[in-house]
Structure formats: structure tokens, C-alpha cells
Scaffold this motif. Structure first.
Motif, PDB file in Angstrom:
ATOM      1  N   TRP A   1      57.339   4.516  22.260  1.00 49.61           N
ATOM      2  CA  TRP A   1      58.612   5.157  22.563  1.00 49.61           C
ATOM      3  C   TRP A   1      59.811   4.397  22.016  1.00 49.61           C
ATOM      4  CZ3 TRP A   1      58.263   9.955  24.294  1.00 49.61           C
ATOM      5  CH2 TRP A   1      57.065  10.346  24.920  1.00 49.61           C
ATOM      6  N   ALA A   2      59.577   3.332  21.281  1.00 49.68           N
ATOM      7  CA  ALA A   2      60.688   2.565  20.715  1.00 49.68           C
ATOM      8  C   ALA A   2      61.298   3.292  19.516  1.00 49.68           C
ATOM      9  CB  ALA A   2      60.202   1.179  20.298  1.00 49.68           C
ATOM     10  N   ASP A   3      62.585   3.080  19.291  1.00 52.32           N
ATOM     11  CA  ASP A   3      63.291   3.691  18.163  1.00 52.32           C
ATOM     12  C   ASP A   3      62.837   3.014  16.872  1.00 52.32           C
ATOM     13  OD1 ASP A   3      65.034   4.600  16.224  1.00 52.32           O
ATOM     14  OD2 ASP A   3      66.834   4.335  17.435  1.00 52.32           O
ATOM     15  N   PRO A   4      62.133   3.740  15.970  1.00 52.55           N
ATOM     16  CA  PRO A   4      61.613   3.105  14.749  1.00 52.55           C
ATOM     17  C   PRO A   4      62.714   2.664  13.797  1.00 52.55           C
ATOM     18  CG  PRO A   4      61.327   5.488  14.656  1.00 52.55           C
ATOM     19  CD  PRO A   4      61.817   5.178  16.034  1.00 52.55           C
ATOM     20  N   ASN A   5      63.911   3.203  13.954  1.00 49.51           N
ATOM     21  CA  ASN A   5      65.011   2.822  13.072  1.00 49.51           C
ATOM     22  C   ASN A   5      65.668   1.508  13.481  1.00 49.51           C
ATOM     23  OD1 ASN A   5      64.817   5.224  11.478  1.00 49.51           O
ATOM     24  ND2 ASN A   5      65.874   6.335  13.107  1.00 49.51           N
ATOM     25  N   ALA A   6      65.392   1.052  14.694  1.00 43.93           N
ATOM     26  CA  ALA A   6      66.029  -0.170  15.184  1.00 43.93           C
ATOM     27  C   ALA A   6      65.035  -1.235  15.622  1.00 43.93           C
ATOM     28  CB  ALA A   6      66.958   0.162  16.349  1.00 43.93           C
ATOM     29  N   CYS A   7      63.854  -0.809  16.042  1.00 36.97           N
ATOM     30  CA  CYS A   7      62.906  -1.739  16.661  1.00 36.97           C
ATOM     31  C   CYS A   7      61.823  -2.184  15.688  1.00 36.97           C
ATOM     32  CB  CYS A   7      62.275  -1.086  17.892  1.00 36.97           C
ATOM     33  SG  CYS A   7      63.501  -0.546  19.119  1.00 36.97           S
ATOM     34  N   GLN A   8      61.259  -3.335  15.973  1.00 36.59           N
ATOM     35  CA  GLN A   8      60.209  -3.900  15.138  1.00 36.59           C
ATOM     36  C   GLN A   8      58.857  -3.312  15.528  1.00 36.59           C
ATOM     37  OE1 GLN A   8      60.618  -8.125  15.805  1.00 36.59           O
ATOM     38  NE2 GLN A   8      62.469  -8.285  14.555  1.00 36.59           N
ATOM     39  N   PRO A   9      57.844  -3.403  14.628  1.00 35.22           N
ATOM     40  CA  PRO A   9      56.513  -2.894  14.964  1.00 35.22           C
ATOM     41  C   PRO A   9      55.975  -3.532  16.244  1.00 35.22           C
ATOM     42  CG  PRO A   9      56.661  -3.398  12.625  1.00 35.22           C
ATOM     43  CD  PRO A   9      57.918  -3.924  13.251  1.00 35.22           C
ATOM     44  N   ASN A  10      55.344  -2.725  17.082  1.00 39.35           N
ATOM     45  CA  ASN A  10      54.743  -3.161  18.343  1.00 39.35           C
ATOM     46  C   ASN A  10      55.754  -3.700  19.346  1.00 39.35           C
ATOM     47  OD1 ASN A  10      52.075  -2.533  17.464  1.00 39.35           O
ATOM     48  ND2 ASN A  10      52.022  -4.467  16.334  1.00 39.35           N
ATOM     49  N   GLU A  11      57.027  -3.379  19.167  1.00 38.13           N
ATOM     50  CA  GLU A  11      58.070  -3.817  20.088  1.00 38.13           C
ATOM     51  C   GLU A  11      58.397  -2.677  21.042  1.00 38.13           C
ATOM     52  OE1 GLU A  11      61.850  -6.652  19.294  1.00 38.13           O
ATOM     53  OE2 GLU A  11      62.025  -4.659  18.394  1.00 38.13           O
TER      54      GLU A  11
END
Length: 406
Positions: free
Chosen positions: A252-262
Motif C-alpha cells: 500500500w506504499a506510494d511507489p512514487n515516493a517510497c522505496q521497495p519493501n517500505e
């Protein structure tokens, strides 16, 4: 909201297609009339060839295999590397009705080790799957549960026997705060963590826009100025799609701002570096999860927040008698218990909201009631609207923390 990962397609056996050809029946090039009484000549007919027809066979359908269980959770179920929500982040979110093969269980059958038909393996929570076999026939596997979230950036101090002093926060919370500041957290920043009540309603927006009248609460003006940059900020850990489980899941993390598996929580803390987290969850969770699972998720959120050097401030949530009333009582007690056990601050919103019209809840029975105008007038609005009451209590808590940490 981030999209769920696409499941790999099941293999399909290729079909060999044979084309049947109908050969035309040869006709004579000309036609010779026989002798008849008439003298009118007959013309030579034109030869017409029969067209070739291609037959396409119908492809056979591949039946979906049936496993030992299926995912029954309305929002699916998290697939984890071990039998606990402490195994974070989740490997994947398995969608509703996905078939599962069961391979093992915990001793209390609260968690099952599973395999999907496309080859993924992991552990799922029992309340969110529907069994078709007797779990007693499965082998019991014991896996050590992580004692604390990783990576931890602070050493969480032990819990003291002394309760927090009225009008201030515990020494344990102050120690966590100070360790976070030493590691780069911003003392004048706070983050919002929550569902659509936090993300979709104008929570604290009046303090960002300046459209407020503090009236007798004028002493809070210095706190508004101190945390000014955070009131109107959009948090990566608050969304209309979130519940307690989603806050902890990288899916559910924002892929445009967050790192992989974060996870959204980790991403928000890394980017904003807050010293305080205002957390309000439970209104969605009480419709989806058991009280045991909700407590596990919320405990993880609090532990990860403290490990980041951030003070977690839990908030109880109002509810109407005609909407999941019993569940709301149980889930709010869980929030109070976690805050008390960890000696962390708690914003008690539910109890004072009971004195408001409809318990401070709007006509959808979910979101907080709010006035049509974006102008906040205290000494008046907090006695009428749930959202204004939340704004005031949150501002008072921020003021208490600011004064307590010095």
C-alpha cells in the motif's frame, strides 16, 4: 492507492488447430444442349468454384484447482514469512477467493503455512481463510517471533512503574523523543497516520489556513506556530484505503515516493522525519478484523513508531449506537490498553464525543461530523461537531508534548 500486484497466469496447454478443406467438385467447362423441340440456343453457363472453409475448433477450458482452503477476508489476507504480524512487511496481499494448499500450522491453529497454485509460500492468519480440511491433520511448526521491529534506530527505554503525570507525558515518551532528535528527527514536525477520517476530512486544516478563532484557547497559538508546517501536509501514512494492516504493508506504499519493501509508515517517517505521530485507526478495522488481530497490528504500529524515535499518540474513535457499537467499544479499549501498557499519550476523543449530536459522527455513520464552513470558532464548534472536537484535542496534545519535552 497503489494497485495490487498482478498474479501470474496459470499455464494453459497449447491447442493444435487443424484446418479442414472442402475440395470443389469439378464441373465441365462447357455444356452441350441435347436436341429439343425448341430452336432457341442455350448459352454456356459460367463455372462457379466452391469456397474453402476453415474450421476453428473450440478451446478447452482449464478448471480452477480447489485447494485445502480459500481466502475469505473481504480485503484478502496478507501473506507473511512467519506466523505473526511482526513478520513485516508482508510478502503479498492474497486476493479474496484465492485457493490455498495448507502445509503446516501453529500449535493454536491461529496461523497456517500455505502455498498458492502459482508457487508462492508463506503464512496467513486463520480468521481470514475458510478451511476445507481438519487442521489437526497438519504438522505443527514452531517459528520464533521477532522481538522487535527492524531496523530500529533507537533503544526503546524500559517501562517504568510510575504512571504519567497529569498534564504531561511519561519519561519513557520523552526519552524516545530525545533519542529521535539525536538521530535527525524534526522537533517541529508531526505526522498523521490513519484512514479516510484522517485523509479525506479537513483534519487540522483550519490551523494551516489560518481560518480559526481560538477564543479562550489563545494559549495554543504558540503551538500552532511551532508545528505550522505539518498541519496541512499530506501524509504518506494516511489514506482512504488504509486500515491498521495496510499501514504496515509495502503493498500500500506510494511507489512514487517510497522505496521497495517500505511500508507507508516507514516511508512517512523516512521522508518527513517527525518527532510525533498522531494515530487514529479502528473504524475500518472493526468491520474487517478480530479484536486479537487488531491489537497485534496496532501494537506493531506503536512499536515501529517508538523504534523510529517518534512518540506515538493514539486516538480513540467515536461511533454511533446503530453502527458496530459493540465492536467499537472493544476496539477502543484495545487502544487505551496499548497506550497505557506502553506509557504513551492517548487522545480520548470517544468519551467527550458522546455528548455531541449523533456522538460526533456524520450521516454516513463513519466519518466525523463537520460544519459546512471552513472557519473554526472555538468555544462553540467543539460542542457541535466531531471534527472540530478532534482538532482541539489534538492541538492540546501537541501543546502538552511541546511543553513536556522542553
Amino acid at each position: 492507492m497503489s494497485q495490487l500486484p498482478t498474479l501470474a497466469a496459470l499455464p494453459v496447454t497449447p491447442i493444435t488447430t487443424e484446418t479442414a478443406t472442402l475440395s470443389p467438385t469439378p464441373l465441365p467447362a462447357t455444356w452441350t444442349p441435347t436436341d429439343t423441340p425448341t430452336t432457341t440456343p442455350t448459352s454456356t453457363p459460367t463455372v462457379t468454384h466452391t469456397p474453402t472453409i476453415t474450421l476453428t475448433p473450440t478451446a478447452s477450458l482449464t478448471a480452477t484447482p480447489m485447494g485445502d482452503a480459500r481466502v475469505s477476508g473481504e480485503k484478502g489476507v496478507n501473506l507473511r514469512t512467519g506466523p505473526s504480524t511482526r513478520f513485516t512487511p508482508a510478502i503479498a496481499l492474497l486476493e479474496t477467493d484465492l485457493e490455498l494448499i495448507l502445509t503446516a500450522r501453529t500449535a493454536n491453529s491461529q496461523w497456517f503455512e500455505v502455498q498458492t497454485f502459482d508457487g508462492r509460500t508463506g503464512w496467513v492468519y486463520s480468521d481470514l481463510i475458510e478451511l476445507r480440511i481438519d487442521p489437526d491433520n497438519l504438522a505443527v511448526r514452531n517459528i520464533a517471533t521477532p522481538t522487535s521491529p527492524a531496523p530500529a534506530i533507537v533503544d526503546i527505554p524500559p517501562i517504568d512503574d510510575a504512571p504519567p503525570v497529569a498534564g504531561s507525558i511519561s519519561q519513557r515518551a520523552i526519552q524516545i523523543y530525545r533519542q529521535g532528535i539525536q538521530r535527525g528527527n524534526n522537533p517541529a514536525a508531526f505526522s498523521k497516520v490513519g484512514d479516510s477520517i484522517t485523509a479525506n476530512q479537513p483534519f487540522l486544516a483550519a490551523f494551516a489556513s489560518g481560518k480559526y478563532d481560538l477564543a479562550s484557547y489563545g494559549y495554543l497559538q504558540s503551538t500552532i506556530e511551532y508545528y505550522q508546517a505539518s498541519f496541512g501536509r499530506t501524509s504518506l501514512a494516511a489514506s482512504n484505503a488504509f486500515n491498521a494492516a495496510a499501514v504496515l504493508s509495502s503493498i500500500w506504499a506510494d511507489p512514487n515516493a517510497c522505496q521497495p519493501n517500505e511500508s507507508p509508515l516507514e516511508c512517512e517517517f523516512r521522508i518527513h522525519r517527525p518527532s510525533i505521530a498522531i494515530i487514529m485507526l479502528g473504524s475500518v478495522d472493526m468491520q474487517l478484523y478480530s479484536d486479537t488481530e487488531f491489537e497485534a497490528y496496532m501494537t506493531d504500529i506503536v512499536q515501529q513508531t517508538m523504534s523510529a524515535g517518534v512518540i506515538p499518540v493514539l486516538t480513540t474513535f467515536p461511533n454511533r449506537e446503530d453502527f458496530h457499537w459493540h465492536e467499537s467499544v472493544v476496539f477502543n479499549d484495545i487502544l487505551r490498553r496499548i497506550a497505557s501498557n506502553e506509557q504513551m499519550p492517548l487522545i480520548e476523543l470517544r468519551d467527550p464525543a458522546l455528548a455531541l449530536p449523533d456522538n460526533g459522527v456524520g450521516p454516513d455513520k463513519f466519518h466525523l461530523s463537520q460544519k459546512d464552513s471552513d472557519q473554526m470558532i472555538l468555544n462553540l464548534d467543539e460542542h457541535q461537531w466531531g471534527l472540530t472536537l478532534r482538532d482541539l484535542l489534538t492541538l492540546q496534545m501537541l501543546d502538552t508534548i511541546r511543553r513536556s519535552v522542553g
